[in-house]
Motif scaffolding. Sequence first.
Motif, PDB file in Angstrom:
ATOM      1  N   MET A  10      55.798-163.984  59.566  1.00  0.00           N
ATOM      2  CA  MET A  10      55.485-163.078  60.586  1.00  0.00           C
ATOM      3  C   MET A  10      56.848-162.816  61.349  1.00  0.00           C
ATOM      4  O   MET A  10      57.660-163.495  61.534  1.00  0.00           O
ATOM      5  CB  MET A  10      54.738-163.796  61.787  1.00  0.00           C
ATOM      6  CG  MET A  10      53.282-163.586  61.685  1.00  0.00           C
ATOM      7  SD  MET A  10      52.333-164.369  63.058  1.00  0.00           S
ATOM      8  CE  MET A  10      50.933-165.311  62.521  1.00  0.00           C
ATOM      9  N   GLN A  11      56.862-161.450  61.771  1.00  0.00           N
ATOM     10  CA  GLN A  11      57.969-161.180  62.583  1.00  0.00           C
ATOM     11  C   GLN A  11      57.979-161.650  63.774  1.00  0.00           C
ATOM     12  O   GLN A  11      56.892-161.680  64.421  1.00  0.00           O
ATOM     13  CB  GLN A  11      58.118-159.629  62.534  1.00  0.00           C
ATOM     14  CG  GLN A  11      58.472-159.121  61.331  1.00  0.00           C
ATOM     15  CD  GLN A  11      59.113-157.654  61.805  1.00  0.00           C
ATOM     16  OE1 GLN A  11      59.516-157.045  62.784  1.00  0.00           O
ATOM     17  NE2 GLN A  11      58.629-156.655  60.683  1.00  0.00           N
ATOM     18  N   PRO A  12      59.088-162.027  64.493  1.00  0.00           N
ATOM     19  CA  PRO A  12      58.957-162.554  66.207  1.00  0.00           C
ATOM     20  C   PRO A  12      58.595-161.645  67.144  1.00  0.00           C
ATOM     21  O   PRO A  12      59.507-161.239  67.297  1.00  0.00           O
ATOM     22  CB  PRO A  12      60.148-163.419  65.897  1.00  0.00           C
ATOM     23  CG  PRO A  12      61.016-162.668  65.080  1.00  0.00           C
ATOM     24  CD  PRO A  12      60.432-161.933  64.005  1.00  0.00           C
ATOM     25  N   SER A  13      57.468-161.284  67.316  1.00  0.00           N
ATOM     26  CA  SER A  13      57.123-160.389  68.041  1.00  0.00           C
ATOM     27  C   SER A  13      56.990-160.823  69.726  1.00  0.00           C
ATOM     28  O   SER A  13      56.523-160.168  70.448  1.00  0.00           O
ATOM     29  CB  SER A  13      55.930-159.553  67.802  1.00  0.00           C
ATOM     30  OG  SER A  13      54.684-160.595  67.607  1.00  0.00           O
ATOM     31  N   GLY A  14      57.078-162.251  69.886  1.00  0.00           N
ATOM     32  CA  GLY A  14      56.782-162.746  71.068  1.00  0.00           C
ATOM     33  C   GLY A  14      55.828-163.616  71.180  1.00  0.00           C
ATOM     34  O   GLY A  14      55.097-164.366  70.276  1.00  0.00           O
ATOM     35  N   LYS A  15      55.056-163.433  72.307  1.00  0.00           N
ATOM     36  CA  LYS A  15      53.686-164.410  72.373  1.00  0.00           C
ATOM     37  C   LYS A  15      52.717-163.686  71.666  1.00  0.00           C
ATOM     38  O   LYS A  15      52.427-162.778  71.747  1.00  0.00           O
ATOM     39  CB  LYS A  15      53.370-164.434  73.631  1.00  0.00           C
ATOM     40  CG  LYS A  15      54.529-165.392  74.589  1.00  0.00           C
ATOM     41  CD  LYS A  15      54.360-164.905  76.200  1.00  0.00           C
ATOM     42  CE  LYS A  15      55.298-165.848  76.904  1.00  0.00           C
ATOM     43  NZ  LYS A  15      55.569-165.479  78.089  1.00  0.00           N
ATOM     44  N   LEU A  16      51.887-164.824  71.077  1.00  0.00           N
ATOM     45  CA  LEU A  16      50.885-164.284  70.059  1.00  0.00           C
ATOM     46  C   LEU A  16      49.521-163.798  71.000  1.00  0.00           C
ATOM     47  O   LEU A  16      49.151-164.766  71.989  1.00  0.00           O
ATOM     48  CB  LEU A  16      50.490-165.317  69.050  1.00  0.00           C
ATOM     49  CG  LEU A  16      51.474-165.601  68.026  1.00  0.00           C
ATOM     50  CD1 LEU A  16      51.030-166.612  67.110  1.00  0.00           C
ATOM     51  CD2 LEU A  16      51.978-164.279  67.283  1.00  0.00           C
ATOM     52  N   HIS A  17      48.619-163.047  70.683  1.00  0.00           N
ATOM     53  CA  HIS A  17      47.611-162.874  71.050  1.00  0.00           C
ATOM     54  C   HIS A  17      46.178-163.080  70.436  1.00  0.00           C
ATOM     55  O   HIS A  17      46.490-163.757  69.199  1.00  0.00           O
ATOM     56  CB  HIS A  17      47.390-161.322  71.813  1.00  0.00           C
ATOM     57  CG  HIS A  17      47.635-160.371  70.657  1.00  0.00           C
ATOM     58  ND1 HIS A  17      46.628-160.147  69.401  1.00  0.00           N
ATOM     59  CD2 HIS A  17      48.616-159.445  70.269  1.00  0.00           C
ATOM     60  CE1 HIS A  17      47.234-159.178  68.570  1.00  0.00           C
ATOM     61  NE2 HIS A  17      48.503-158.727  69.296  1.00  0.00           N
ATOM     62  N   LEU A  18      45.233-162.838  70.977  1.00  0.00           N
ATOM     63  CA  LEU A  18      43.864-163.487  70.188  1.00  0.00           C
ATOM     64  C   LEU A  18      43.757-162.871  68.600  1.00  0.00           C
ATOM     65  O   LEU A  18      43.277-163.578  67.763  1.00  0.00           O
ATOM     66  CB  LEU A  18      42.693-163.352  70.931  1.00  0.00           C
ATOM     67  CG  LEU A  18      42.489-164.051  72.258  1.00  0.00           C
ATOM     68  CD1 LEU A  18      41.260-163.643  72.707  1.00  0.00           C
ATOM     69  CD2 LEU A  18      42.736-165.702  71.955  1.00  0.00           C
ATOM     70  N   GLY A  19      44.196-161.658  68.699  1.00  0.00           N
ATOM     71  CA  GLY A  19      44.118-160.855  67.358  1.00  0.00           C
ATOM     72  C   GLY A  19      45.023-161.395  66.243  1.00  0.00           C
ATOM     73  O   GLY A  19      44.719-161.731  65.101  1.00  0.00           O
ATOM     74  N   ASN A  20      46.039-162.034  66.616  1.00  0.00           N
ATOM     75  CA  ASN A  20      47.224-162.618  65.870  1.00  0.00           C
ATOM     76  C   ASN A  20      46.623-163.947  65.424  1.00  0.00           C
ATOM     77  O   ASN A  20      46.969-164.290  64.284  1.00  0.00           O
ATOM     78  CB  ASN A  20      48.703-162.845  66.420  1.00  0.00           C
ATOM     79  CG  ASN A  20      49.362-161.703  67.146  1.00  0.00           C
ATOM     80  OD1 ASN A  20      49.642-161.758  68.179  1.00  0.00           O
ATOM     81  ND2 ASN A  20      49.328-160.555  66.403  1.00  0.00           N
ATOM     82  N   TRP A  21      45.900-164.474  66.320  1.00  0.00           N
ATOM     83  CA  TRP A  21      45.639-165.999  66.169  1.00  0.00           C
ATOM     84  C   TRP A  21      44.333-166.014  65.138  1.00  0.00           C
ATOM     85  O   TRP A  21      44.444-166.623  64.068  1.00  0.00           O
ATOM     86  CB  TRP A  21      45.072-166.613  67.440  1.00  0.00           C
ATOM     87  CG  TRP A  21      44.535-167.805  67.547  1.00  0.00           C
ATOM     88  CD1 TRP A  21      44.947-168.877  66.516  1.00  0.00           C
ATOM     89  CD2 TRP A  21      43.261-168.398  67.952  1.00  0.00           C
ATOM     90  NE1 TRP A  21      44.305-170.113  66.666  1.00  0.00           N
ATOM     91  CE2 TRP A  21      43.052-169.843  67.697  1.00  0.00           C
ATOM     92  CE3 TRP A  21      42.584-167.812  68.824  1.00  0.00           C
ATOM     93  CZ2 TRP A  21      42.036-170.387  68.008  1.00  0.00           C
ATOM     94  CZ3 TRP A  21      41.553-168.749  69.299  1.00  0.00           C
ATOM     95  CH2 TRP A  21      41.077-169.972  68.954  1.00  0.00           C
ATOM     96  N   LEU A  22      43.414-164.985  65.415  1.00  0.00           N
ATOM     97  CA  LEU A  22      42.142-165.099  64.631  1.00  0.00           C
ATOM     98  C   LEU A  22      42.362-164.396  63.441  1.00  0.00           C
ATOM     99  O   LEU A  22      41.901-164.742  62.183  1.00  0.00           O
ATOM    100  CB  LEU A  22      41.122-164.402  65.271  1.00  0.00           C
ATOM    101  CG  LEU A  22      40.713-165.137  66.472  1.00  0.00           C
ATOM    102  CD1 LEU A  22      39.623-164.253  67.689  1.00  0.00           C
ATOM    103  CD2 LEU A  22      39.750-166.456  66.136  1.00  0.00           C
ATOM    104  N   GLY A  23      43.373-163.361  63.407  1.00  0.00           N
ATOM    105  CA  GLY A  23      43.746-162.543  62.375  1.00  0.00           C
ATOM    106  C   GLY A  23      44.406-163.325  61.069  1.00  0.00           C
ATOM    107  O   GLY A  23      44.399-163.003  60.003  1.00  0.00           O
ATOM    108  N   ALA A  24      45.320-164.204  61.676  1.00  0.00           N
ATOM    109  CA  ALA A  24      46.254-164.899  60.438  1.00  0.00           C
ATOM    110  C   ALA A  24      46.348-166.158  60.757  1.00  0.00           C
ATOM    111  O   ALA A  24      46.416-167.313  59.977  1.00  0.00           O
ATOM    112  CB  ALA A  24      47.630-164.121  60.823  1.00  0.00           C
ATOM    113  N   LEU A  25      47.100-166.735  62.017  1.00  0.00           N
ATOM    114  CA  LEU A  25      47.393-168.091  62.327  1.00  0.00           C
ATOM    115  C   LEU A  25      46.201-169.259  61.911  1.00  0.00           C
ATOM    116  O   LEU A  25      46.405-170.103  61.255  1.00  0.00           O
ATOM    117  CB  LEU A  25      47.541-168.092  63.612  1.00  0.00           C
ATOM    118  CG  LEU A  25      48.543-169.451  64.089  1.00  0.00           C
ATOM    119  CD1 LEU A  25      49.602-169.612  63.115  1.00  0.00           C
ATOM    120  CD2 LEU A  25      48.882-169.103  65.397  1.00  0.00           C
TER     121      LEU A  25
END
Length: 329
Positions: A10-25
């Motif tokens: 992942m590119q370091p875009s800063g703080k992750l949001h729920l979309g990043n969390w549920l979508g990938a992480l």
Amino acid sequence: MSNKRVLSGMQPSGKLHLGNWLGALKNWVKLQHEYESFFFIADWHALSTNYEDTSRIRENVFEMAVDWVAAGLDPEKSVIFLQSGVLEHAELHVLLSMMTPVSWLERNPTYKDQQQQITGRDLATYGFLGYPVLQAADILIYRANCIPVGIDQLPHLELTREICRRFNTFYGDVFPEPQPLLAETAKVPGLDGRKMSKSYGNTINLSDTPEEIRQKVMTMVTDPQRIKRTDVGNPEVCGVYSFHKIFSSKDEQAEVAEGCRTAGIGCIDCKKRLLANLMAELTPIQEKRNELVAAPDKIRAILDDGAGRARKAAQETMQAVRESMKLYV
Ligand code: TRP
Ligand code: SF4
């Protein structure tokens, strides 16, 4: 445990949001128990569009690593590292760049799309055109088999596969062809009903305080037709209900939907119930997060240890690459 290797970045875009969390992480966290796993922060890739102002990159890397570990990526199970910590990616990138036709890169759909979308920055650069070649190096250097990505990354992965085949045809079978691993992930809308995205300012971040999250949930857009408490509503057009579908039990979803349709429940109560379920999932992550933020040395140690383990795998591949290309070994 499969003997296949999983890798993603992942590119370091800063703080992750729920979309990043549920979508990938969240999917990565699951995969680490099933495969030998490599996950890295693609800081060089971030430079392809943000090369002028690099003032936040270090902070963004730190925040991302904190979110990853807080959300359950386990440094004992996965190799967690920073791209720029494994210089071999750059060596393989230069070799692959020699054999990648420019026409392949120019017809990459994200190349033209992004150039049009991102204004105010000169993206007519060598590095931006070569973005997928670096990505191919990231993947092939670990001889990774399965690449969990979103559909937006499929063109890049196809290019990796083409570069892989070209290399193997010229120099012998060094790399396995990597396959995309498309997970079924929950789609969370943003607070305003559009896609959750940092650039829309409609996110809930893993790092938001409980009070910030409470305020965000309580001001979420609901069914616009339901104005008064006595109006009946339609949960299917309500963003709050989309969240219930992810964070609430089936029983509670049914209860809330019924209550909405009959005006048996008000939007404030509905949101309060959602908030309780959301916080039940986020609280453990946030507690871990707070611990990690207070121990930056721990994050550094995780990234250093990960880079060491990644480097070992990358060096093995590079030895095979140099030999197959008859370079100096
Ligand atoms: N291009 C990916 C993205 O923007 C990040 C990335 C870089 C990546 N190298 C990778 C993803 C290798 C998977 C594998 O999301
Ligand atoms: Fe949305 Fe819940 Fe209000 Fe229905 S009751 S409109 S689902 S917030």
